[in-house]
Every structure is written in structure tokens, then in C-alpha cells.
Motif scaffolding. Sequence first.
Motif, PDB file in Angstrom:
ATOM      1  N   ASN A 210     -44.491  28.519 -26.449  1.00 44.75           N
ATOM      2  CA  ASN A 210     -43.772  27.129 -25.808  1.00 44.75           C
ATOM      3  C   ASN A 210     -43.210  27.667 -24.410  1.00 44.75           C
ATOM      4  O   ASN A 210     -42.047  27.307 -24.121  1.00 44.75           O
ATOM      5  CB  ASN A 210     -42.361  26.918 -26.749  1.00 44.75           C
ATOM      6  CG  ASN A 210     -41.895  25.458 -26.385  1.00 44.75           C
ATOM      7  OD1 ASN A 210     -42.686  24.591 -26.280  1.00 44.75           O
ATOM      8  ND2 ASN A 210     -40.484  25.317 -26.337  1.00 44.75           N
TER       9      ASN A 210
ATOM     10  N   CYS B  81     -46.327  25.383 -20.439  1.00 49.40           N
ATOM     11  CA  CYS B  81     -46.988  24.663 -21.569  1.00 49.40           C
ATOM     12  C   CYS B  81     -45.865  23.154 -21.510  1.00 49.40           C
ATOM     13  O   CYS B  81     -46.686  22.163 -21.781  1.00 49.40           O
ATOM     14  CB  CYS B  81     -46.728  25.281 -22.761  1.00 49.40           C
ATOM     15  SG  CYS B  81     -47.784  26.888 -22.950  1.00 49.40           S
ATOM     16  N   GLN B  82     -44.830  23.520 -21.437  1.00 48.96           N
ATOM     17  CA  GLN B  82     -43.862  22.318 -21.549  1.00 48.96           C
ATOM     18  C   GLN B  82     -44.132  21.397 -20.501  1.00 48.96           C
ATOM     19  O   GLN B  82     -44.171  20.017 -20.737  1.00 48.96           O
ATOM     20  CB  GLN B  82     -42.482  22.592 -21.719  1.00 48.96           C
ATOM     21  CG  GLN B  82     -41.897  23.570 -22.947  1.00 48.96           C
ATOM     22  CD  GLN B  82     -40.614  23.949 -22.685  1.00 48.96           C
ATOM     23  OE1 GLN B  82     -39.667  23.026 -22.320  1.00 48.96           O
ATOM     24  NE2 GLN B  82     -40.300  25.180 -22.914  1.00 48.96           N
TER      25      GLN B  82
ATOM     26  N   ARG C 208     -47.649  19.486 -21.007  1.00 48.57           N
ATOM     27  CA  ARG C 208     -47.492  18.568 -22.198  1.00 48.57           C
ATOM     28  C   ARG C 208     -46.662  17.339 -21.941  1.00 48.57           C
ATOM     29  O   ARG C 208     -46.904  16.144 -22.350  1.00 48.57           O
ATOM     30  CB  ARG C 208     -46.882  19.335 -23.669  1.00 48.57           C
ATOM     31  CG  ARG C 208     -46.718  18.489 -24.514  1.00 48.57           C
ATOM     32  CD  ARG C 208     -46.439  19.417 -25.876  1.00 48.57           C
ATOM     33  NE  ARG C 208     -45.042  20.002 -25.941  1.00 48.57           N
ATOM     34  CZ  ARG C 208     -44.840  21.423 -25.473  1.00 48.57           C
ATOM     35  NH1 ARG C 208     -45.855  22.329 -25.651  1.00 48.57           N
ATOM     36  NH2 ARG C 208     -43.787  21.891 -25.263  1.00 48.57           N
TER      37      ARG C 208
ATOM     38  N   ASN D 188     -53.265  25.064 -24.043  1.00 50.44           N
ATOM     39  CA  ASN D 188     -52.128  24.690 -23.430  1.00 50.44           C
ATOM     40  C   ASN D 188     -52.179  23.929 -22.045  1.00 50.44           C
ATOM     41  O   ASN D 188     -51.192  23.204 -21.471  1.00 50.44           O
ATOM     42  CB  ASN D 188     -51.056  25.912 -23.347  1.00 50.44           C
ATOM     43  CG  ASN D 188     -50.859  26.227 -24.635  1.00 50.44           C
ATOM     44  OD1 ASN D 188     -50.921  25.343 -25.781  1.00 50.44           O
ATOM     45  ND2 ASN D 188     -50.360  27.628 -24.827  1.00 50.44           N
TER      46      ASN D 188
END
Length: 654
Positions: A196, A200-201, A204, A235
Motif C-alpha cells: 500500500n 500505489c494509492q 489507484r 499496481n
Amino acid sequence: MNNTNQRTLFQTWGTSIPKTTILNKDVREKLDDDLILVAVYEAEKSLEDCGQSGKVWIYPTNFPIRDYQLKISEECLFQNTLVCLPTGLGKTFIASVVMYNFYRWYPSGKIVFMAPTKPLVAQQIEACYKVMGIPQHHMAELTGGTAAPQRRELWRTRRVFFLTPQVMVNDLLRNTCPAPEVKCVVIDEAHKASGNHAYCQVVRELWNQTKQFRVLALSATPGGDMKAVQQVITNLLISHIELRSEESPDIQAHSHQRSLEKIVVPLGESLMGYHTRYLQVLEKFTSRLTQMRVLYHRDLATITKYQLIMAREQFRRNPPPHIMVWTQHGVLEGDFALCISLYHGFELLQQMGLRSLFLFTQNIMLGTKEYSRARHELQRSPVFMDLYREMEAMFHTSAGGFLFSGPEERFFYSHPKLQKLDEVVLHHFRTCTRVMIFSSFRESVQEIAEMLNRHQPLIKVMTFMGQASGGKGLRGFTQKEQLEVVRKFRDGGFNTLVSTCVGEEGLDIGEVDLIVCFDAQKSPIRLVQRMGRTGRRRQGRIVIILAEGREERTYNQSQSNRRSVNKCIMGNKHSFHLFPHSPRMLPVGVTPAVHKMHITCGHFEPKDSSRHSVKGRRFMCSYIPCIVVRNVYFSFQQFVPPTRTWGSNCKAKG
């Protein structure tokens, strides 16, 4: 920019160019109008004569043209791409070219460059400017310290952003960043995009809000194993991989030879004696775990800290049925915590030496309340207390930090690797001038620096560490101090830099003749990054000093993993599940051809410099060639591709 007042490249092609269509009032106040108009006309005339009709992407000729950079840059324009190049071979250059073309194509779009640390962000904004010359008043460096209203205003008025992923996540979640306007995202040190992580955040969250953005991921090596590489691909929505290793034919002409020497050092009789005594301490504190059948590893010399952590996780998830009392659970949890700490000390003893072990155990014995149980248990161990008191007598402290006892002529090497390091560096300075030494632990960095300081003025040493403070008397370096150390080393203020892992990634430290790795890591990523610090402009040498036994095995396994990953990527990319829906960012039927042109960049002013100084205004005139292309726009801001046309065909251009 106001889209209603903006003319695309097609609209202005071959026509006269009134001032108002190219320059707004603010820019006219800063630039010489006549020079700009002439430059714009000449640029458009040049492209028209080539017969490109505006369907072009710009590639700079102000740097020597390298075929691999040209090829990779083109692929990155049309697909979400993971670019893996050895350090020093132009990842930032490729990123600058890609960013610049999306900056041209989308006059109202936002371009984002993310790097993991603030010093890297500050370095990359200057590096990108020096390649393609995007005007500084269109760029912004965002930090968590920037006030929220100011950040919102910068997102509204600027177009190219350099920031850490944590800042980007926060601005996306707060709707400060206009996600639908983001058209290109560059991710530096992309191998970090696992779990995380903030990278990746960001991806996303962008994908949740818009599907129309290009991803360019950069790394010296994609991951430590196949699973790690697949995580990065998944990712970051990667559809295509461009990987080059030191053996790749198209980069060999542009990389200097680097010799790699592995030196394996026996622990020696003295250190083996301490090794045996410390194992007796470990035996006492692991015995209850083995008796209760929550730890099955019997060979104390080969068990690792990671195996202990995994055994604890297994105990927590599925405690054995014979452990029924909750008090027993608490005792065993405490035993696991203590053993994990003690095995960290064991690794320090094997890899770094007796002094690093002493500093670690001293932090427990003199530490805060969190160490109270460990301290109490260790004080009840006669074997440990005898060993601790012996180390305490051997080393002492002063106001200046930890020092070796005894006169200089009887210098005590707390690990045989230190003596070998001393010999390697002294021999190097007979012919060459610059050395960088890597060690993972701050205590070891300090010890190496103190050892080499004995050889002044031949060897002038500086340490380089991260921000966090830890251990007794070890203060971290602020980001400003980090940049200052890098600058002084690059400018020749000292000739030896002893660094933790903070010196591995990204920061431009200049050319180094010798890299010494004082330890081995399981991940090949760190070694590749360390090696990239030499052989950029001239031949370089890398020396890896390893303790015989576990550390040597760790290094060999790491290199085997690295070769396997590279072979798999270059030989059979179908081993990975690539993202099948890389967005088409250009209108259907448009496939821009490369147009090579010289771009002259002006003087880069750091963000704290006055933008209204006489010097700053004078240098604005040197922006002309990059302003030329800045105003030759190919505008796609309203384009949304038809899904039935583009589907999953990630091979098509665009």
C-alpha cells in the motif's frame, strides 16, 4: 490557461501569428516580444518544411542522440511503460521528453513527476528543466509544508508538478488536485510500488477518478524477484516494459567499464570467540520458544531474524492447543520480541563488528521504558552481562560521540572487514580521488568515518544519513543538510562519502571512482543502485566486502535473483500479466512522428530565489527556443477515445 483563447497547432499552422494568440499580457511583460515572434515563426516554418503537418512529437538535439533513449521515449508516449535502465544512463532525460510532449499536446492538462523524497524532488525539477526547458512559471514543487489554499491555487494555475507521492495522495483525497486534468504521471524509483505504498494509492485514486492518463515508471531495477516485479506492473497499470542491463548492446557504447571485485573476509579467531559467546545468550532466550514448540529451528547459528518474525506470526494466527493460559501467550510474545532484537544484534556482530553490537545493546541497557523487560531479562544473564561489561570497557563515550579506546597507533578494528576496507581505500588514493562507501547501519557509518579520519589530510571524510534520529547521539540529517552534503562532495569539498541507504537512490552526487559496499542485502535493487554511482563518465571500480558465511551466501543469492528477473523480462515478457487497457491519449488516426530540434534552456532559479530580481528577468530571454515549442500546441484536451475502437489492443500506437 484559458482553453477558449487557446489555438491548437493545427489552427496556427502556416498562418501569421498575432501577438495575442501566442503570448498573454503577463508573459509579454517578461519577454522580448520581437525575439519570441521570430523564434515562433522559425520553429513553425521548420516543422512545416518537414511535411509533418503538426503530427509530431519533439525530441531534443541539444544532447547527443542515443538510439535507446529515442526508442524508449517513443514507446513511453503511447503505452504505460516501466523503464529499467542502469543508473546514469538517462531515465530522467526520457521522463523529461515524455513530460514535455504531453505538456505540448494538452495545453490545459497537468503533468506530474513523483519522487520518494523531498531532496530528490528538488533535484528532479532542475534536471527536467535543463533537458526540455519548460518555463519555470509553469512548474511547481509541492510539499506538505505548503499551505492548503496555496496548494489549491498552484494546482489551478500551474501545469507541471514535482512532489512526493504522500503529498499527491493527500491532494487527490481532498480534491485539491484536479484528477481529470492529469494527463501524464512519472514515477521515480518505481520498484517501491508494492503493498500500500503511496505510489500505489496515487495510481489507484487517479484510476477511480479518470481513465485518461499516461504512466511512466522509472527504476534502475524492477524488483528483487518475479513476484515483486509483478506487483509493480499491477499496481502501476504497466502495459509495456523497456529494460536494459549492463550487457545490453545498445547501451554499451554509452556506459563506461566498471570492474566488480568481491572480497570475502573470514571472521577471525577473536570475533569468532565473541560469536560463540553471543550464541550462548541466544540459546538461553530461545530455549523457552523451542520447549513450547512455537519455534522449531534448532540451529541457532543459521536462524534469521525474518524466520523468527514469521514464527511469531504463525503463533499469533494459530497458537498451539497446549498453550491455554493467556499469561503464557504474553510471556511467549515477550520472548519473541526479545529474540528478534537479539538476532538483530547477532547480524550486526557478524556483518559490522563488535562495536556496532555494543552500541545496539547499550541502547537497550540505557534506553527508555520500552526496553525495560528486555533490560531486566538480559541483566539476569551472567553470560550476557560479562560480554556487555567487556565491550563497555573496550569502548567509551565522550562529548563528541563514541570513540575507540586506546591510542591511534593501536587502532582496534572491531571487525576484520574494517581492516580490509582501510587497506582498499588507502590503496585507492594512491592514484584516484573520490570514494563512496555504503553501510546499512548508522553506527557502522560513524565507525567507518572515524577510522578513515585518521588518514587526514589524504582522506577527507563526510557522513551521509537520513532524516530520522536514532540510537545514542546519532542525529539525522535534515533534507537541507542532505543537499548541502551532496553539493560539497560533488564540488570537491571532501573526497570520501560514507553513506547509509539514503545515498543509494537518485541524488546526483557527481562522478565517483570507487564504490565500496560494506554489507550485502537480500534485494538486488540496492546493489544495482550503489553500483550506478560509478562508471558514469569514466571507468569505475566497485568493491564488495563480505563476511565469510551468511553474508556471502546472502550476496550470492541476491545476484542469482537479479539475473533470473532480467533474463525473464528480456527473454519472455509473457511471464508477467501486463495491464491490457493502456489508454489511447491521441485522437484516432493521429500517430505523431518524431521531430528532432535543438532546445536551448535558460538559467534555472531555485524556488526560493526572487522571481522579480534583475538577474531573473535578464535570464528570461534565454527561454526563447523552449517558448517556441511551448506555444506550438497540439491540443487534445477534449478527446475521449471510443472504447469499442481501443479495447485491449495495447500494441497499437497512441
